[in-house]
Motif scaffolding. Structure first.
Motif, PDB file in Angstrom:
ATOM      1  N   ALA A  66       0.849  -1.197   0.000  1.00  0.00           N
ATOM      2  CA  ALA A  66       0.000   0.000   0.000  1.00  0.00           C
ATOM      3  C   ALA A  66       0.879   1.240   0.000  1.00  0.00           C
ATOM      4  O   ALA A  66       1.850   1.335   0.776  1.00  0.00           O
ATOM      5  CB  ALA A  66      -0.912  -0.002   1.226  1.00  0.00           C
ATOM      6  N   VAL A  67       0.578   2.183  -0.880  1.00  0.00           N
ATOM      7  CA  VAL A  67       1.280   3.468  -0.940  1.00  0.00           C
ATOM      8  C   VAL A  67       0.322   4.525  -0.392  1.00  0.00           C
ATOM      9  O   VAL A  67      -0.740   4.782  -0.977  1.00  0.00           O
ATOM     10  CB  VAL A  67       1.703   3.821  -2.373  1.00  0.00           C
ATOM     11  N   LEU A  68       0.711   5.139   0.716  1.00  0.00           N
ATOM     12  CA  LEU A  68      -0.153   6.065   1.434  1.00  0.00           C
ATOM     13  C   LEU A  68       0.540   7.407   1.616  1.00  0.00           C
ATOM     14  O   LEU A  68       1.774   7.499   1.495  1.00  0.00           O
ATOM     15  CB  LEU A  68      -0.485   5.509   2.824  1.00  0.00           C
ATOM     16  N   PRO A  69      -0.218   8.453   1.927  1.00  0.00           N
ATOM     17  CA  PRO A  69       0.446   9.688   2.352  1.00  0.00           C
ATOM     18  C   PRO A  69       1.272   9.413   3.609  1.00  0.00           C
ATOM     19  O   PRO A  69       0.900   8.580   4.443  1.00  0.00           O
ATOM     20  CB  PRO A  69      -0.731  10.628   2.673  1.00  0.00           C
ATOM     21  N   GLY A  70       2.382  10.104   3.746  1.00  0.00           N
ATOM     22  CA  GLY A  70       3.177   9.955   4.960  1.00  0.00           C
ATOM     23  C   GLY A  70       2.370  10.328   6.190  1.00  0.00           C
ATOM     24  O   GLY A  70       1.524  11.224   6.158  1.00  0.00           O
ATOM     25  N   PHE A  71       2.642   9.653   7.302  1.00  0.00           N
ATOM     26  CA  PHE A  71       1.902   9.905   8.535  1.00  0.00           C
ATOM     27  C   PHE A  71       2.412  11.180   9.209  1.00  0.00           C
ATOM     28  O   PHE A  71       3.584  11.550   9.082  1.00  0.00           O
ATOM     29  CB  PHE A  71       2.050   8.734   9.500  1.00  0.00           C
ATOM     30  N   LEU A  72       1.508  11.839   9.941  1.00  0.00           N
ATOM     31  CA  LEU A  72       1.851  13.037  10.700  1.00  0.00           C
ATOM     32  C   LEU A  72       1.589  12.764  12.173  1.00  0.00           C
ATOM     33  O   LEU A  72       0.486  12.349  12.549  1.00  0.00           O
ATOM     34  CB  LEU A  72       1.008  14.237  10.247  1.00  0.00           C
ATOM     35  N   ASP A  73       2.577  12.990  13.005  1.00  0.00           N
ATOM     36  CA  ASP A  73       2.455  12.816  14.454  1.00  0.00           C
ATOM     37  C   ASP A  73       2.599  14.196  15.088  1.00  0.00           C
ATOM     38  O   ASP A  73       3.701  14.747  15.149  1.00  0.00           O
ATOM     39  CB  ASP A  73       3.547  11.869  14.956  1.00  0.00           C
ATOM     40  N   ARG A 385      -3.632  22.962   9.434  1.00  0.00           N
ATOM     41  CA  ARG A 385      -3.494  23.558   8.109  1.00  0.00           C
ATOM     42  C   ARG A 385      -2.147  23.276   7.451  1.00  0.00           C
ATOM     43  O   ARG A 385      -1.528  24.136   6.854  1.00  0.00           O
ATOM     44  CB  ARG A 385      -3.803  25.053   8.179  1.00  0.00           C
ATOM     45  N   LEU A 386      -1.729  22.032   7.580  1.00  0.00           N
ATOM     46  CA  LEU A 386      -0.590  21.550   6.816  1.00  0.00           C
ATOM     47  C   LEU A 386      -1.030  21.068   5.435  1.00  0.00           C
ATOM     48  O   LEU A 386      -0.204  20.869   4.555  1.00  0.00           O
ATOM     49  CB  LEU A 386       0.117  20.426   7.572  1.00  0.00           C
ATOM     50  N   ALA A 387      -2.329  20.858   5.279  1.00  0.00           N
ATOM     51  CA  ALA A 387      -2.889  20.547   3.973  1.00  0.00           C
ATOM     52  C   ALA A 387      -3.000  21.848   3.154  1.00  0.00           C
ATOM     53  O   ALA A 387      -3.121  22.925   3.722  1.00  0.00           O
ATOM     54  CB  ALA A 387      -4.272  19.915   4.156  1.00  0.00           C
ATOM     55  N   PRO A 388      -2.944  21.760   1.830  1.00  0.00           N
ATOM     56  CA  PRO A 388      -2.929  20.550   1.009  1.00  0.00           C
ATOM     57  C   PRO A 388      -1.542  19.990   0.739  1.00  0.00           C
ATOM     58  O   PRO A 388      -1.420  18.978   0.046  1.00  0.00           O
ATOM     59  CB  PRO A 388      -3.575  21.031  -0.296  1.00  0.00           C
ATOM     60  N   GLU A 389      -0.514  20.632   1.273  1.00  0.00           N
ATOM     61  CA  GLU A 389       0.839  20.129   0.990  1.00  0.00           C
ATOM     62  C   GLU A 389       1.073  18.754   1.599  1.00  0.00           C
ATOM     63  O   GLU A 389       1.826  17.947   1.047  1.00  0.00           O
ATOM     64  CB  GLU A 389       1.893  21.113   1.494  1.00  0.00           C
ATOM     65  N   LYS A 390       0.449  18.503   2.756  1.00  0.00           N
ATOM     66  CA  LYS A 390       0.674  17.240   3.444  1.00  0.00           C
ATOM     67  C   LYS A 390      -0.657  16.567   3.756  1.00  0.00           C
ATOM     68  O   LYS A 390      -1.695  17.214   3.840  1.00  0.00           O
ATOM     69  CB  LYS A 390       1.482  17.471   4.726  1.00  0.00           C
ATOM     70  N   GLY A 391      -0.607  15.254   3.914  1.00  0.00           N
ATOM     71  CA  GLY A 391      -1.774  14.500   4.347  1.00  0.00           C
ATOM     72  C   GLY A 391      -2.548  13.801   3.260  1.00  0.00           C
ATOM     73  O   GLY A 391      -3.414  12.983   3.545  1.00  0.00           O
ATOM     74  N   ARG A 392      -2.269  14.096   1.985  1.00  0.00           N
ATOM     75  CA  ARG A 392      -2.966  13.457   0.868  1.00  0.00           C
ATOM     76  C   ARG A 392      -1.985  13.248  -0.286  1.00  0.00           C
ATOM     77  O   ARG A 392      -0.986  13.978  -0.412  1.00  0.00           O
ATOM     78  CB  ARG A 392      -4.135  14.309   0.374  1.00  0.00           C
ATOM     79  N   ILE A 393      -2.317  12.299  -1.130  1.00  0.00           N
ATOM     80  CA  ILE A 393      -1.591  12.116  -2.380  1.00  0.00           C
ATOM     81  C   ILE A 393      -2.397  12.812  -3.462  1.00  0.00           C
ATOM     82  O   ILE A 393      -3.474  12.347  -3.868  1.00  0.00           O
ATOM     83  CB  ILE A 393      -1.399  10.622  -2.712  1.00  0.00           C
ATOM     84  N   GLU A 394      -1.909  13.953  -3.907  1.00  0.00           N
ATOM     85  CA  GLU A 394      -2.580  14.706  -4.957  1.00  0.00           C
ATOM     86  C   GLU A 394      -1.565  15.601  -5.644  1.00  0.00           C
ATOM     87  O   GLU A 394      -0.457  15.834  -5.135  1.00  0.00           O
ATOM     88  CB  GLU A 394      -3.742  15.528  -4.403  1.00  0.00           C
TER      89      GLU A 394
END
Length: 468
Positions: A66-73, A385-394
């Protein structure tokens, strides 16, 4: 959006990296796709069935992984066991990368305490030198540091930590009058107050009673430092936030009713959110006899019914993020709690382990994988508000990716941890999920389950508050 219609950038020149797999998570669904990366961002998403040519300097064939967005902690403490902040971050972010994380949010309990704008800016540079993943830094909200909130905000802080109980970190507890002033100052800077919500007076009274009775074991701590202490603090803080017009984020809530209070306040227009620590989802108070000091945390572990209640609220979307609250201590210091659990120190190590274990447990509880990764990816990315740069593959997002073997038999071993203090309450646990690879802005930092490259890949990425 299907990969075939979102290629975006022209394919007539080589990409820095192409990642191809049959199970790439895009728009909430797993599809066969190839991701083209240029300058650290996703520049093309192509349906592999089209056969489009994607020349690249480097390629990763994920196969069936599975290829996923990197996790954020959003909640780590990287104060030890390094000789400096740089060393701390090399160890801490290395463990986070091995756990599939591409971003971490570090709390201000560093030595020296990160309570001023100058210290905050200094920490950015020192941390970046050792970071293997991207990172943000939380600011501080203590009585001596309230006037420094604007300077910390200007340096990149979106939130300011208020610790209500007395603690063993030399970090001044925030009283009600501190919160009132701090909320107003933080709001003027567009920031949020992060609150460790346990009632200070009740804990001090409990400590006196337990000394008088001589009952200082784990069972006495779990029952005495119970849900009521958290609920009282959450109610008080919500009243102050409403009075001042401030924004509040409750860290590591452990009581379902406390989550309900936050949810109701948000429905009434208050800017209020919360997170849950993985150990409050994976462990319960019945594990104290077995685990002892390894499971000692604040708030303490809860009864199984409360754990199930947290899972239900997480699935309902009332909790924005699952975090590690990773807090390293020398095990010799931690072991002193076996003689007096009330004296701590409080904290669980889990940055390396918690995400695969959380996902495995979520799948066991009937969640889909796409559903389970949301509180590790899009949830925390949108929260600050780290999106849209982080948290999704787009298209246009940072090329932060994690490759998971979802049919593994991974056994947690402390030997896999970095650093000198190798312990976790999860030692010996098994998971069907294993992190095989981690990519930070197009750079591989974990390959075949092991670290590659040198520290310093990670960079400081400011989070953003409600009004930023």
């Amino acid at each position: 959006m299907s990969p075939g219609t979102s290629a975006g950038a022209a394919l007539d020149r080589a990409f820095d990296l192409v990642v191809e797999g049959s199970r790439v998570l895009i728009g909430g669904a797993f599809v066969a796709a190839a991701l083209g990366v240029r300058d650290g961002r996703i520049a093309a998403i192509v349906d592999v069935a089209t056969g489009a040519s994607m020349p690249a300097a480097r390629r990763i064939d994920a196969g069936a992984r599975a290829v996923l967005p990197g996790f954020l902690d959003l909640h780590v403490h990287f104060d030890n066991p390094g000789e400096s902040i740089t060393d701390d971050f090399a160890v801490g972010t290395g463990n986070s990368a091995l756990g599939g994380h591409t971003f971490v949010g570090d709390h201000p309990f560093s030595s020296p305490l990160t309570t001023t704008g100058a210290r905050y800016r200094e920490k950015i540079d020192l941390a970046a030198a050792g970071a293997r993943v991207d990172f943000g830094l939380w600011g501080a909200m203590t009585r001596p540091s309230i006037d420094e909130i604007p300077a910390q905000a200007a340096a990149g802080a979106a939130g300011f930590k208020a610790f209500l109980p007395e603690n063993d970190m030399g970090y001044p507890a925030a009283l009600a009058e501190d919160l009132r002033r701090g909320f107003r100052v933080a709001a003027a800077s567009g920031g949020t107050v992060l609150v460790h919500a346990e009632d200070r007076a009740a804990i001090l009274e409990l400590d006196v009673r337990s000394r008088e009775s001589g009952e200082r074991g784990y069972a006495a701590l779990a029952s005495g430092r119970g849900p009521g202490i958290e609920l009282a603090a959450v109610r008080d803080v919500l009243r102050i936030a409403e009075e001042t017009g401030g924004a509040v984020h409750f860290v590591h809530l452990s009581v379902p009713e406390a989550v309900d209070l936050v949810t109701a306040a948000r429905a009434n227009g208050l800017r209020a959110t919360c997170e849950v620590a993985a150990h409050h989802l994976l462990l319960d108070a019945s594990r104290f006899p077995e685990l002892g000091w390894r499971a000692l945390c604040a708030p303490p572990l809860r009864e199984p019914a409360l754990v199930d209640g947290l899972w239900a609220r997480l699935r309902a979307g009332d909790i924005a993020a699952v975090v590690s609250d990773h807090c390293p201590y020398d095990p010799r210091e931690k072991a002193l709690a076996d003689r007096d659990s009330f004296a701590g120190p409080f904290g669980v190590q889990g940055a390396r382990e918690f995400a695969p274990l959380f996902l495995d447990e979520a799948l066991r509880r009937g969640w889909s994988l796409a559903e389970a990764v949301a509180p590790l990816t899009s949830g925390p990315a949108e929260l600050f508000r780290l999106a849209p740069e982080k948290g999704r593959i787009e298209l246009g997002a940072d090329a932060d990716l994690v490759l998971l073997d979802t049919d593994a038999d991974w056994v947690v071993s402390v030997d896999e941890q970095l650093g000198n203090w190798k312990w976790t309450p999860y030692a010996g646990w098994r998971s069907s999920i294993r992190v095989d690879g981690t990519v930070v802005r197009g750079t591989e930092v974990v390959r075949d389950g092991g670290l590659v490259g040198a520290p310093g890949v990670g960079r400081f990425v400011p989070m953003r508050g409600w009004d930023a």
